[in-house]
Write a protein that holds these residues in place. Structure first.
Motif, PDB file in Angstrom:
ATOM      1  N   ARG A  61     -23.712  -5.498 -82.049  1.00  0.00           N
ATOM      2  CA  ARG A  61     -22.876  -5.982 -80.941  1.00  0.00           C
ATOM      3  C   ARG A  61     -23.490  -7.223 -80.306  1.00  0.00           C
ATOM      4  NH1 ARG A  61     -23.055  -6.062 -75.777  1.00  0.00           N
ATOM      5  NH2 ARG A  61     -24.945  -4.791 -75.714  1.00  0.00           N
ATOM      6  N   THR A  62     -24.792  -7.171 -80.064  1.00  0.00           N
ATOM      7  CA  THR A  62     -25.472  -8.323 -79.485  1.00  0.00           C
ATOM      8  C   THR A  62     -25.373  -9.527 -80.413  1.00  0.00           C
ATOM      9  OG1 THR A  62     -27.022  -6.965 -78.213  1.00  0.00           O
ATOM     10  CG2 THR A  62     -27.705  -9.214 -78.724  1.00  0.00           C
ATOM     11  N   LEU A  63     -25.572  -9.290 -81.707  1.00  0.00           N
ATOM     12  CA  LEU A  63     -25.502 -10.387 -82.667  1.00  0.00           C
ATOM     13  C   LEU A  63     -24.129 -11.041 -82.667  1.00  0.00           C
ATOM     14  CD1 LEU A  63     -26.788 -11.972 -85.045  1.00  0.00           C
ATOM     15  CD2 LEU A  63     -25.826 -10.232 -86.559  1.00  0.00           C
ATOM     16  N   ASN A  64     -23.081 -10.228 -82.658  1.00  0.00           N
ATOM     17  CA  ASN A  64     -21.723 -10.764 -82.704  1.00  0.00           C
ATOM     18  C   ASN A  64     -21.349 -11.518 -81.428  1.00  0.00           C
ATOM     19  OD1 ASN A  64     -21.317  -9.666 -85.259  1.00  0.00           O
ATOM     20  ND2 ASN A  64     -20.527  -7.737 -84.444  1.00  0.00           N
TER      21      ASN A  64
ATOM     22  N   ARG B 126     -25.552 -15.712 -87.850  1.00  0.00           N
ATOM     23  CA  ARG B 126     -26.881 -15.696 -88.458  1.00  0.00           C
ATOM     24  C   ARG B 126     -27.707 -16.894 -87.999  1.00  0.00           C
ATOM     25  NH1 ARG B 126     -27.387 -12.756 -93.489  1.00  0.00           N
ATOM     26  NH2 ARG B 126     -28.720 -14.429 -94.270  1.00  0.00           N
ATOM     27  N   SER B 127     -27.099 -18.085 -87.966  1.00  0.00           N
ATOM     28  CA  SER B 127     -27.840 -19.277 -87.557  1.00  0.00           C
ATOM     29  C   SER B 127     -28.203 -19.221 -86.079  1.00  0.00           C
ATOM     30  CB  SER B 127     -27.023 -20.542 -87.848  1.00  0.00           C
ATOM     31  OG  SER B 127     -25.821 -20.539 -87.112  1.00  0.00           O
ATOM     32  N   VAL B 128     -27.308 -18.637 -85.285  1.00  0.00           N
ATOM     33  CA  VAL B 128     -27.590 -18.492 -83.862  1.00  0.00           C
ATOM     34  C   VAL B 128     -28.772 -17.547 -83.659  1.00  0.00           C
ATOM     35  CG1 VAL B 128     -26.693 -17.749 -81.633  1.00  0.00           C
ATOM     36  CG2 VAL B 128     -25.204 -18.944 -83.244  1.00  0.00           C
ATOM     37  N   LEU B 129     -28.799 -16.467 -84.425  1.00  0.00           N
ATOM     38  CA  LEU B 129     -29.897 -15.509 -84.331  1.00  0.00           C
ATOM     39  C   LEU B 129     -31.222 -16.174 -84.697  1.00  0.00           C
ATOM     40  CD1 LEU B 129     -31.013 -12.696 -83.877  1.00  0.00           C
ATOM     41  CD2 LEU B 129     -30.347 -12.108 -86.219  1.00  0.00           C
ATOM     42  N   LEU B 130     -31.206 -17.017 -85.725  1.00  0.00           N
ATOM     43  CA  LEU B 130     -32.415 -17.744 -86.096  1.00  0.00           C
ATOM     44  C   LEU B 130     -32.904 -18.635 -84.951  1.00  0.00           C
ATOM     45  CD1 LEU B 130     -31.833 -18.859 -89.799  1.00  0.00           C
ATOM     46  CD2 LEU B 130     -33.464 -17.152 -88.967  1.00  0.00           C
TER      47      LEU B 130
ATOM     48  N   PRO C 111     -38.738 -19.061 -89.333  1.00  0.00           N
ATOM     49  CA  PRO C 111     -38.079 -17.754 -89.223  1.00  0.00           C
ATOM     50  C   PRO C 111     -37.336 -17.395 -90.502  1.00  0.00           C
ATOM     51  CG  PRO C 111     -36.860 -19.420 -87.995  1.00  0.00           C
ATOM     52  CD  PRO C 111     -38.150 -20.060 -88.421  1.00  0.00           C
ATOM     53  N   ALA C 112     -37.365 -16.110 -90.827  1.00  0.00           N
ATOM     54  CA  ALA C 112     -36.677 -15.621 -92.030  1.00  0.00           C
ATOM     55  C   ALA C 112     -36.057 -14.265 -91.729  1.00  0.00           C
ATOM     56  CB  ALA C 112     -37.664 -15.509 -93.190  1.00  0.00           C
ATOM     57  N   PHE C 113     -34.941 -13.987 -92.360  1.00  0.00           N
ATOM     58  CA  PHE C 113     -34.268 -12.700 -92.152  1.00  0.00           C
ATOM     59  C   PHE C 113     -35.017 -11.591 -92.881  1.00  0.00           C
ATOM     60  CE2 PHE C 113     -30.653 -15.659 -91.617  1.00  0.00           C
ATOM     61  CZ  PHE C 113     -30.261 -15.275 -90.342  1.00  0.00           C
ATOM     62  N   LEU C 114     -35.283 -10.509 -92.167  1.00  0.00           N
ATOM     63  CA  LEU C 114     -35.808  -9.300 -92.798  1.00  0.00           C
ATOM     64  C   LEU C 114     -34.667  -8.418 -93.292  1.00  0.00           C
ATOM     65  CD1 LEU C 114     -38.781  -7.986 -90.604  1.00  0.00           C
ATOM     66  CD2 LEU C 114     -38.874  -8.989 -92.883  1.00  0.00           C
ATOM     67  N   GLY C 115     -33.608  -8.408 -92.510  1.00  0.00           N
ATOM     68  CA  GLY C 115     -32.458  -7.593 -92.891  1.00  0.00           C
ATOM     69  C   GLY C 115     -31.311  -7.826 -91.939  1.00  0.00           C
TER      70      GLY C 115
END
Length: 330
Positions: free
Chosen positions: A215-218, A237-241, A268-272
């Motif tokens: 929810r936070t991500l969206n 995804r880019s915003v999260l980065l 930064p890299a995505f873990l999951g």
């Protein structure tokens, strides 16, 4: 004058006491949270309060509000790592005489005391300060206070990014088996999004992980767009980065500078993405002991939450404790 230093950190309490004028005729006592301080104020045992903002049980904002509402006779100076402009406006509105950022600087404290006529003239050798009982300080206490100051810098940057006030948590610093951390995070019903940045330097290595729910991500892209006035062309995804890079870099930069460390930080890299914890963390290091700094950021205006975990490897613990030990010796 009866002076109370209220802070959940033993390190901060000692630092503030040492920063007070040496020949000031005062009696110093300590409180570990806002409720303890408020009880002493109600008993008429406090004339001047040095107050932290981020504390368990009752925070500094609540203390100031209670002092004002109950018309208690106590002057207050805030000393905090929460350097957000909104925090400073709030404490001024609630009646604090002044705001001093951590780590404390004696000259700045003395200027505030003189500005409000709390010390006019000090006569060397004429007064003997009555000190509170000496508190033993461990390396973990140092690391907790260093983390507290570092998260304040990170929260200010995140608040500026979102155009919102960040509710600062009390950081948790503890040595534990890596699998205990995974157990704490694990919930088959919750899928999380994790971004990682590794760091290394001065015989210290580890990984910082930012964790947010779906929810936070969206919600992040729309919140950022509303504040900055433009639309994000990329997905969340880019915003999260961007958010992860801001929080992690700001925290590690301030944390390392206080300990005189030079840390190299990876990209930064995505873990999951939308994964359960067990699908993200690896099995081969679960039995290792690590030092974990846990920070739970909350953004009340947006109902958003994100958790930051700064994990130092087992081999790094001794080097970190040695660095922290320099502060104890001082």
């Amino acid at each position: 004058m009866k002076v109370l230093i209220c802070d959940d950190s033993k390190v901060a309490r000692k630092s503030i006491e040492l920063a007070l004028p040496k020949d000031w005729d005062i009696e110093v006592s300590f409180a570990e949270n806002g409720q303890e301080a408020l009880d002493l104020i109600k008993q008429g045992l406090v004339e001047l309060l040095f107050l932290d903002l981020t504390m368990p049980v009752m925070d500094g904002f609540e203390v100031l509000k209670s002092i004002r509402e109950q018309q208690l006779d106590c002057l207050t100076i805030v000393i905090s790592g929460d350097i957000q402009e909104e925090s400073q406006r709030r404490v001024e509105k609630l009646g604090a005489l002044g705001f001093i950022k951590k780590p404390i600087v004696s000259e700045e404290l003395h200027d505030v005391l003189e500005r409000y006529g709390l010390i006019r003239e000090l006569l060397p050798g004429n007064h003997q300060r009555r000190k509170a009982k000496t508190e033993p300080i461990e390396p973990t206490d140092i690391l907790k206070e260093v983390s507290n100051i570092a998260l304040g810098d990170a929260a200010k940057l995140l608040g500026d990014m979102l155009g919102s006030f960040i509710q600062l948590p009390v950081p948790e610093v503890a040595k534990r088996p890596y699998n205990a951390l995974i157990h704490e995070l694990h919930d088959d019903n919750v899928r999380v999004n994790m971004v990682s940045e590794g760091f290394v330097g001065n015989a210290i290595a580890g990984e910082a992980i930012l964790c947010v729910d779906n929810r936070t991500l969206n919600d992040l892209p729309s919140k950022l767009s509303a504040y900055h006035g433009y639309e994000f062309k990329d997905d969340s995804r880019s915003v999260l980065l961007d958010v992860a890079s801001t929080l992690i870099a700001a925290f590690l930069k301030r944390f390392s500078s206080q300990l005189d460390l030079e840390l190299n930080i990876s990209q930064p890299a995505f873990l999951g993405m939308s994964e359960t914890v067990n699908n993200v963390f690896k099995e081969d290091v679960k039995d290792k002991e690590v030092l974990v700094i846990t920070i739970d950021y909350e953004i009340p205006d947006y109902h958003l939450n994100c958790d930051l975990y700064v994990i130092f490897t087992e081999a790094s613990i001794a080097a970190l404790e040695e660095r922290a030990g320099y502060f104890i010796d001082e």
